[in-house]
Enzyme design. Structure first.
Site, PDB file in Angstrom:
ATOM      1  N   ASP A  62      66.963  84.286  10.678  1.00 55.01           N
ATOM      2  CA  ASP A  62      67.583  83.207  11.006  1.00 55.01           C
ATOM      3  C   ASP A  62      68.888  83.153   9.718  1.00 55.01           C
ATOM      4  O   ASP A  62      68.683  83.147   8.884  1.00 55.01           O
ATOM      5  CB  ASP A  62      66.867  82.307  10.677  1.00 55.01           C
ATOM      6  CG  ASP A  62      67.114  80.626  11.004  1.00 55.01           C
ATOM      7  OD1 ASP A  62      68.777  80.936  11.027  1.00 55.01           O
ATOM      8  OD2 ASP A  62      66.842  79.559  11.608  1.00 55.01           O
ATOM      9  N   TYR A 154      80.549  71.494  17.231  1.00 52.57           N
ATOM     10  CA  TYR A 154      81.275  73.105  16.967  1.00 52.57           C
ATOM     11  C   TYR A 154      82.701  73.211  17.173  1.00 52.57           C
ATOM     12  O   TYR A 154      82.963  74.626  16.188  1.00 52.57           O
ATOM     13  CB  TYR A 154      81.115  73.212  18.949  1.00 52.57           C
ATOM     14  CG  TYR A 154      81.538  74.467  19.183  1.00 52.57           C
ATOM     15  CD1 TYR A 154      80.143  76.065  19.227  1.00 52.57           C
ATOM     16  CD2 TYR A 154      82.223  75.054  20.251  1.00 52.57           C
ATOM     17  CE1 TYR A 154      80.167  76.610  19.477  1.00 52.57           C
ATOM     18  CE2 TYR A 154      82.617  76.786  19.863  1.00 52.57           C
ATOM     19  CZ  TYR A 154      81.896  77.739  19.510  1.00 52.57           C
ATOM     20  OH  TYR A 154      81.907  78.072  20.184  1.00 52.57           O
ATOM     21  N   ALA A 156      84.195  71.373  14.507  1.00 54.88           N
ATOM     22  CA  ALA A 156      84.104  71.490  12.889  1.00 54.88           C
ATOM     23  C   ALA A 156      83.469  72.446  12.074  1.00 54.88           C
ATOM     24  O   ALA A 156      84.299  73.541  11.503  1.00 54.88           O
ATOM     25  CB  ALA A 156      83.800  70.267  12.205  1.00 54.88           C
ATOM     26  N   LYS A 158      83.351  76.058  13.884  1.00 49.27           N
ATOM     27  CA  LYS A 158      84.439  76.863  13.938  1.00 49.27           C
ATOM     28  C   LYS A 158      85.526  76.607  13.109  1.00 49.27           C
ATOM     29  O   LYS A 158      86.619  77.637  12.520  1.00 49.27           O
ATOM     30  CB  LYS A 158      84.650  77.368  14.798  1.00 49.27           C
ATOM     31  CG  LYS A 158      83.572  77.364  16.607  1.00 49.27           C
ATOM     32  CD  LYS A 158      82.930  78.665  16.077  1.00 49.27           C
ATOM     33  CE  LYS A 158      81.753  79.413  16.397  1.00 49.27           C
ATOM     34  NZ  LYS A 158      80.739  80.544  15.893  1.00 49.27           N
TER      35      LYS A 158
HETATM   36  P1  NAP Z   1      74.584  83.727  22.811  1.00 50.47           P
HETATM   37  O1  NAP Z   1      74.785  84.413  24.125  1.00 50.47           O
HETATM   38  O2  NAP Z   1      74.247  82.527  23.154  1.00 50.47           O
HETATM   39  O3  NAP Z   1      74.257  84.620  21.975  1.00 50.47           O
HETATM   40  C1  NAP Z   1      74.124  83.974  20.291  1.00 50.47           C
HETATM   41  C2  NAP Z   1      72.466  84.733  19.849  1.00 50.47           C
HETATM   42  O4  NAP Z   1      72.469  84.292  18.763  1.00 50.47           O
HETATM   43  C3  NAP Z   1      71.495  84.839  20.266  1.00 50.47           C
HETATM   44  O5  NAP Z   1      71.215  86.179  21.142  1.00 50.47           O
HETATM   45  C4  NAP Z   1      70.845  83.598  19.666  1.00 50.47           C
HETATM   46  O6  NAP Z   1      69.599  83.855  19.730  1.00 50.47           O
HETATM   47  C5  NAP Z   1      71.173  84.249  18.655  1.00 50.47           C
HETATM   48  N1  NAP Z   1      70.481  83.307  17.662  1.00 50.47           N
HETATM   49  C6  NAP Z   1      71.047  81.832  17.544  1.00 50.47           C
HETATM   50  N2  NAP Z   1      71.126  81.392  16.182  1.00 50.47           N
HETATM   51  C7  NAP Z   1      71.229  82.581  15.655  1.00 50.47           C
HETATM   52  C8  NAP Z   1      70.555  82.137  13.779  1.00 50.47           C
HETATM   53  N3  NAP Z   1      69.866  81.598  13.227  1.00 50.47           N
HETATM   54  N4  NAP Z   1      70.062  83.448  13.316  1.00 50.47           N
HETATM   55  C9  NAP Z   1      70.226  84.372  14.072  1.00 50.47           C
HETATM   56  N5  NAP Z   1      70.318  84.549  15.063  1.00 50.47           N
HETATM   57  C10 NAP Z   1      70.636  83.470  15.806  1.00 50.47           C
HETATM   58  O7  NAP Z   1      76.078  82.914  22.396  1.00 50.47           O
HETATM   59  P2  NAP Z   1      77.860  84.049  22.799  1.00 50.47           P
HETATM   60  O8  NAP Z   1      78.198  83.305  24.311  1.00 50.47           O
HETATM   61  O9  NAP Z   1      77.122  85.699  22.515  1.00 50.47           O
HETATM   62  O10 NAP Z   1      78.114  83.992  21.809  1.00 50.47           O
HETATM   63  C11 NAP Z   1      78.188  84.773  20.453  1.00 50.47           C
HETATM   64  C12 NAP Z   1      79.707  84.010  19.425  1.00 50.47           C
HETATM   65  O11 NAP Z   1      80.901  83.653  19.513  1.00 50.47           O
HETATM   66  C13 NAP Z   1      78.924  82.649  19.356  1.00 50.47           C
HETATM   67  O12 NAP Z   1      79.409  82.507  17.792  1.00 50.47           O
HETATM   68  C14 NAP Z   1      80.167  81.470  19.912  1.00 50.47           C
HETATM   69  O13 NAP Z   1      80.086  80.777  19.225  1.00 50.47           O
HETATM   70  C15 NAP Z   1      81.121  82.111  20.053  1.00 50.47           C
HETATM   71  N6  NAP Z   1      81.901  81.863  21.051  1.00 50.47           N
HETATM   72  C16 NAP Z   1      81.261  82.727  21.943  1.00 50.47           C
HETATM   73  C17 NAP Z   1      81.937  81.951  22.960  1.00 50.47           C
HETATM   74  C18 NAP Z   1      81.774  82.042  24.883  1.00 50.47           C
HETATM   75  O14 NAP Z   1      82.997  82.318  25.648  1.00 50.47           O
HETATM   76  N7  NAP Z   1      80.838  82.309  25.122  1.00 50.47           N
HETATM   77  C19 NAP Z   1      83.988  81.433  23.448  1.00 50.47           C
HETATM   78  C20 NAP Z   1      84.529  81.388  22.009  1.00 50.47           C
HETATM   79  C21 NAP Z   1      83.315  81.461  20.340  1.00 50.47           C
HETATM   80  P3  NAP Z   1      68.544  83.312  20.918  1.00 50.47           P
HETATM   81  O15 NAP Z   1      68.819  83.764  21.952  1.00 50.47           O
HETATM   82  O16 NAP Z   1      66.984  82.901  20.557  1.00 50.47           O
HETATM   83  O17 NAP Z   1      69.568  82.339  21.249  1.00 50.47           O
END
Ligand code: NAP
Length: 246
Positions: A62, A154, A156, A158
């Protein structure tokens, strides 16, 4: 891109953007430490990476825990001897209007997105400083630049990641460690899948390139920041959003 014998840690790499970043780095020959809280998705991603012929270490951890993040760095060095690349990708959303936002929704998002980035950076910096070399890529968001209704926590977190990136870039530059951020727009993953159709339609209207981003679009930007082509770039935030917030 040739990343043979390089070593990368990617947080939140069980699924979504982090998983694709790990696959892409592995395609370049990079050995990978996969980090996630979910053991099942971790082992699936590990299997998909192993077939690329690189070494993979999985660490269930984590990023909010200092003990866990020190373990990620220590186990990586124990297995691979060094850390060349850290991608701080783990992140969550807990959306709510400010009036209704619970303390836990604020705290959890800040803890994972911002403190998690600090924890991992601090843990790997000991090793990178010693090597006098390294690349750190932080996954921020366009919401951290422009803000959004219902996402004050979120946004804040980022915005904090973007400011943290600049400070870390200044601190680590004398040791040849480049620190940059990527601000993705609306990327097709589980995180955006949960949004209501009318919100998705509204967001689409704001994207000049007229499509949602893919996980590959973000992974390609990470590849640039870990490549030699970006040697003279540090402290920057690259927006990957199809032109949404120009
Ligand atoms: P996602 O599909 O929810 O994947 C996030 C991963 O992080 C999941 O595998 C999650 O595990 C893991 N995670 C959550 N809490 C954690 C912790 N405390 N320690 C270690 N791992 C943890 O999200 P995503 O869309 O790929 O996003 C990835 C990054 O891109 C994030 O930082 C997000 O803010 C950023 N982002 C995404 C978007 C978008 O449109 N998708 C846009 C801008 C920025 P679980 O599966 O158990 O939850």
């Amino acid at each position: 891109m040739n990343l043979k014998d390089k070593v990368a840690i990617v947080t939140g790499s069980g699924r979504g953007i982090g998983r694709e970043i790990a696959l892409k780095l592995a395609s370049g020959g990079c050995n990978i430490t996969l980090v996630d809280v979910d053991e099942n998705t971790l082992s699936q991603t590990a299997k998909d990476i192993e077939v690329k012929g690189v070494k993979v270490l999985t660490v269930k951890a984590d990023v909010t825990s200092v003990v866990d993040t020190e373990r990620i760095a220590d186990e990586t060095v124990k297995s691979f001897g060094k850390i060349d690349i850290l991608v701080n990708n783990a992140g969550i959303t807990r959306d709510n209007l400010i009036m209704r936002m619970k303390e836990d929704e604020w705290d959890r998002v800040l803890a994972i997105n911002l403190k998690g980035t600090f924890n991992c950076t601090k843990a790997v910096s000991r090793y990178m400083m010693k090597e006098r070399s390294g690349r750190i890529v932080n996954i921020a968001s366009v919401i951290g630049i422009g803000g959004n209704v219902g996402q004050a926590n979120y946004a804040a977190s980022k915005a904090g990641v973007i400011a943290f990136t600049k400070s870390a870039a200044k601190e680590f530059a004398p040791r040849n460690i480049n620190v940059n951020a990527i601000a993705p727009g609306f990327i097709q993953t589980a995180m955006t899948e949960v949004l209501k159709d009318d919100i998705k339609a509204k967001m689409m209207e704001r994207i000049p390139l007229q499509r949602l981003g893919t996980v590959q679009d973000v992974a390609n930007a990470v590849m640039f920041f870990v490549s030699e082509e970006s040697n003279y770039i540090t402290g920057q935030t690259l927006v990957v959003d199809g032109g949404m917030i120009m």
